[in-house]
Write a protein that holds these residues in place. Sequence first.
Motif, PDB file in Angstrom:
ATOM      1  N   ALA A  12       5.853 -69.478 -39.324  1.00  0.00           N
ATOM      2  CA  ALA A  12       4.721 -68.652 -39.767  1.00  0.00           C
ATOM      3  C   ALA A  12       3.808 -68.338 -38.593  1.00  0.00           C
ATOM      4  CB  ALA A  12       3.941 -69.379 -40.860  1.00  0.00           C
ATOM      5  N   LYS A  19      -7.626 -65.574 -41.327  1.00  0.00           N
ATOM      6  CA  LYS A  19      -6.758 -65.825 -42.469  1.00  0.00           C
ATOM      7  C   LYS A  19      -6.742 -67.311 -42.819  1.00  0.00           C
ATOM      8  CE  LYS A  19      -3.378 -63.036 -43.072  1.00  0.00           C
ATOM      9  NZ  LYS A  19      -2.184 -62.267 -42.976  1.00  0.00           N
ATOM     10  N   ASP A  23      -2.513 -68.486 -46.823  1.00  0.00           N
ATOM     11  CA  ASP A  23      -2.045 -67.094 -46.833  1.00  0.00           C
ATOM     12  C   ASP A  23      -1.299 -66.674 -45.571  1.00  0.00           C
ATOM     13  OD1 ASP A  23      -3.143 -66.495 -49.385  1.00  0.00           O
ATOM     14  OD2 ASP A  23      -5.126 -66.361 -48.463  1.00  0.00           O
ATOM     15  N   ARG A  24      -0.963 -67.627 -44.702  1.00  0.00           N
ATOM     16  CA  ARG A  24      -0.244 -67.280 -43.476  1.00  0.00           C
ATOM     17  C   ARG A  24       1.117 -66.669 -43.801  1.00  0.00           C
ATOM     18  NH1 ARG A  24       0.116 -72.655 -40.741  1.00  0.00           N
ATOM     19  NH2 ARG A  24       1.572 -71.582 -39.381  1.00  0.00           N
ATOM     20  N   VAL A  25       1.508 -65.645 -43.056  1.00  0.00           N
ATOM     21  CA  VAL A  25       2.770 -64.938 -43.290  1.00  0.00           C
ATOM     22  C   VAL A  25       3.836 -65.401 -42.299  1.00  0.00           C
ATOM     23  CG1 VAL A  25       1.635 -62.914 -44.293  1.00  0.00           C
ATOM     24  CG2 VAL A  25       2.132 -62.970 -41.840  1.00  0.00           C
ATOM     25  N   ASN A  31      11.241 -64.759 -40.943  1.00  0.00           N
ATOM     26  CA  ASN A  31      11.929 -63.929 -41.935  1.00  0.00           C
ATOM     27  C   ASN A  31      13.440 -63.991 -41.749  1.00  0.00           C
ATOM     28  OD1 ASN A  31       9.844 -62.626 -43.575  1.00  0.00           O
ATOM     29  ND2 ASN A  31       9.218 -61.623 -41.689  1.00  0.00           N
ATOM     30  N   ARG A  57       1.898 -68.666 -49.314  1.00  0.00           N
ATOM     31  CA  ARG A  57       2.626 -67.431 -49.021  1.00  0.00           C
ATOM     32  C   ARG A  57       3.870 -67.661 -48.170  1.00  0.00           C
ATOM     33  NH1 ARG A  57       0.468 -61.554 -46.968  1.00  0.00           N
ATOM     34  NH2 ARG A  57       2.533 -60.628 -46.973  1.00  0.00           N
ATOM     35  N   ARG A  58       3.775 -68.450 -47.089  1.00  0.00           N
ATOM     36  CA  ARG A  58       4.925 -68.628 -46.203  1.00  0.00           C
ATOM     37  C   ARG A  58       6.078 -69.344 -46.902  1.00  0.00           C
ATOM     38  NH1 ARG A  58       0.737 -71.755 -44.713  1.00  0.00           N
ATOM     39  NH2 ARG A  58       1.033 -73.974 -44.296  1.00  0.00           N
ATOM     40  N   ASP A  61       7.443 -66.750 -49.601  1.00  0.00           N
ATOM     41  CA  ASP A  61       8.213 -65.700 -48.923  1.00  0.00           C
ATOM     42  C   ASP A  61       9.565 -66.234 -48.449  1.00  0.00           C
ATOM     43  OD1 ASP A  61       6.167 -63.905 -49.400  1.00  0.00           O
ATOM     44  OD2 ASP A  61       5.473 -63.834 -47.319  1.00  0.00           O
TER      45      ASP A  61
END
Length: 162
Positions: A12, A19, A23-25, A31, A57-58, A61
């Motif tokens: 991430a 942030k 909520d870290r992406v 990915n 989120r991470r 996802d």
Amino acid sequence: MKQLVILRHGKAEQDTMAKDDYDRVLTDRGNKNASDMGGFILKKWGVPDLILSSSARRAHDTAILAAQSLGYPQEEIRTDQNLYFAPSRWILNVISKLPDEVNRCLYVGHNPGVTELINDLGVRLDNLPTASAICFEFHIDSWADISTERAAFHWLKLAKEL
């Protein structure tokens, strides 16, 4: 028999002031690794009966990308906010409440809890790297009977090996 695959979320973005950690992406590498690990899990283990994930989120996802590679319906991923940075005993408690129809569960979570759980289940590991997975088998009929004493290591796959 019950089987549990523990998957740490993908790489991430770093903490930023803008942030919240929750909520870290995922990064581009995160990915790709999450998707690739889903493909590996499919070939090695098949499609799980349930994907259980932290709602951060991470992690979510990562679960979605793995599900896509596995052919698992994204809308059937079960998330739990209580699994965000949960310690080993809490993770086991949540898993112990899974329906008995579920024989194979893929759990997506965070360190330090996932590494602590792996160690509690009998595999000595300093750190489960991001997007890496480990599988345990339990010779039980009900998740309510899951315990560290009944765990049998099955396999480990590091993301860097893909």
